[in-house]
Write a protein that holds these residues in place. Structure first.
Motif, PDB file in Angstrom:
ATOM      1  N   UNK A 137       0.831  -1.203   0.000  1.00 46.19           N
ATOM      2  CA  UNK A 137       0.000   0.000   0.000  1.00 46.19           C
ATOM      3  C   UNK A 137       0.869   1.260   0.000  1.00 46.19           C
ATOM      4  N   UNK A 138       1.948   1.242   0.773  1.00 44.61           N
ATOM      5  CA  UNK A 138       2.849   2.396   0.782  1.00 44.61           C
ATOM      6  C   UNK A 138       3.494   2.582  -0.588  1.00 44.61           C
ATOM      7  N   UNK A 170       0.702   8.812   0.943  1.00 47.03           N
ATOM      8  CA  UNK A 170       0.552   8.254   2.288  1.00 47.03           C
ATOM      9  C   UNK A 170       1.911   7.783   2.809  1.00 47.03           C
ATOM     10  N   UNK A 171       2.735   7.272   1.923  1.00 49.85           N
ATOM     11  CA  UNK A 171       4.091   6.872   2.315  1.00 49.85           C
ATOM     12  C   UNK A 171       4.872   8.087   2.819  1.00 49.85           C
ATOM     13  N   UNK A 172       4.669   9.235   2.208  1.00 56.69           N
ATOM     14  CA  UNK A 172       5.327  10.474   2.682  1.00 56.69           C
ATOM     15  C   UNK A 172       4.835  10.845   4.072  1.00 56.69           C
ATOM     16  N   UNK A 176      -1.265   4.324  12.910  1.00 56.67           N
ATOM     17  CA  UNK A 176      -1.094   4.654  11.489  1.00 56.67           C
ATOM     18  C   UNK A 176      -0.980   3.373  10.673  1.00 56.67           C
ATOM     19  N   UNK A 177      -0.144   2.468  11.126  1.00 57.87           N
ATOM     20  CA  UNK A 177       0.093   1.220  10.396  1.00 57.87           C
ATOM     21  C   UNK A 177      -1.175   0.375  10.339  1.00 57.87           C
ATOM     22  N   UNK A 195      -7.042  -0.714   5.338  1.00 55.92           N
ATOM     23  CA  UNK A 195      -7.451  -0.180   4.032  1.00 55.92           C
ATOM     24  C   UNK A 195      -6.844  -1.024   2.910  1.00 55.92           C
ATOM     25  N   UNK A 196      -5.589  -1.384   3.049  1.00 49.89           N
ATOM     26  CA  UNK A 196      -4.920  -2.193   2.025  1.00 49.89           C
ATOM     27  C   UNK A 196      -5.603  -3.544   1.857  1.00 49.89           C
TER      28      UNK A 196
END
Length: 94
Positions: free
Chosen positions: A42-43, A49-51, A78-79, A85-86
């Motif tokens: 997902x990131x 979102x990765x940022x 967060x994770x 979601x992923x």
């Protein structure tokens, strides 16, 4: 289905004075526990979102430099959010 408390993480490079020059993590998981793969994918697929995750980690780094458990706990919501979601987005990928 396995739970978080069944996960094993081996870490080297954390000292009372902070991080060593090199830090290593080895994560052992039971078959079917693929949360980290979902989060990774997902990131990779959502750089915005990765940022956000990168910014979070940088904020927490200095705050918890001497407390690995607190650092990990501070990232958990967060994770978990983006892993959920992923899994919804990717379905039975793994």
């Amino acid at each position: 289905m396995c739970t978080e408390n069944q996960r094993i993480s081996l870490n080297k490079g954390y000292t009372k004075k902070g991080f060593a020059k090199r830090v290593y993590h080895i994560h052992l998981r039971y078959i079917g526990d693929n949360d980290e793969l979902y989060f990774r994918d997902y990131m990779n697929d959502h750089p915005d979102i990765a940022k956000d995750y990168e910014a979070l980690k940088l904020r927490l780094w200095k705050k918890y430099e001497h407390n690995r458990d607190a650092y990990t706990n501070a990232k958990t919501s967060f994770i978990k959010k983006w892993t959920t979601v992923a899994k919804e987005e990717y379905g039975e990928r793994y």
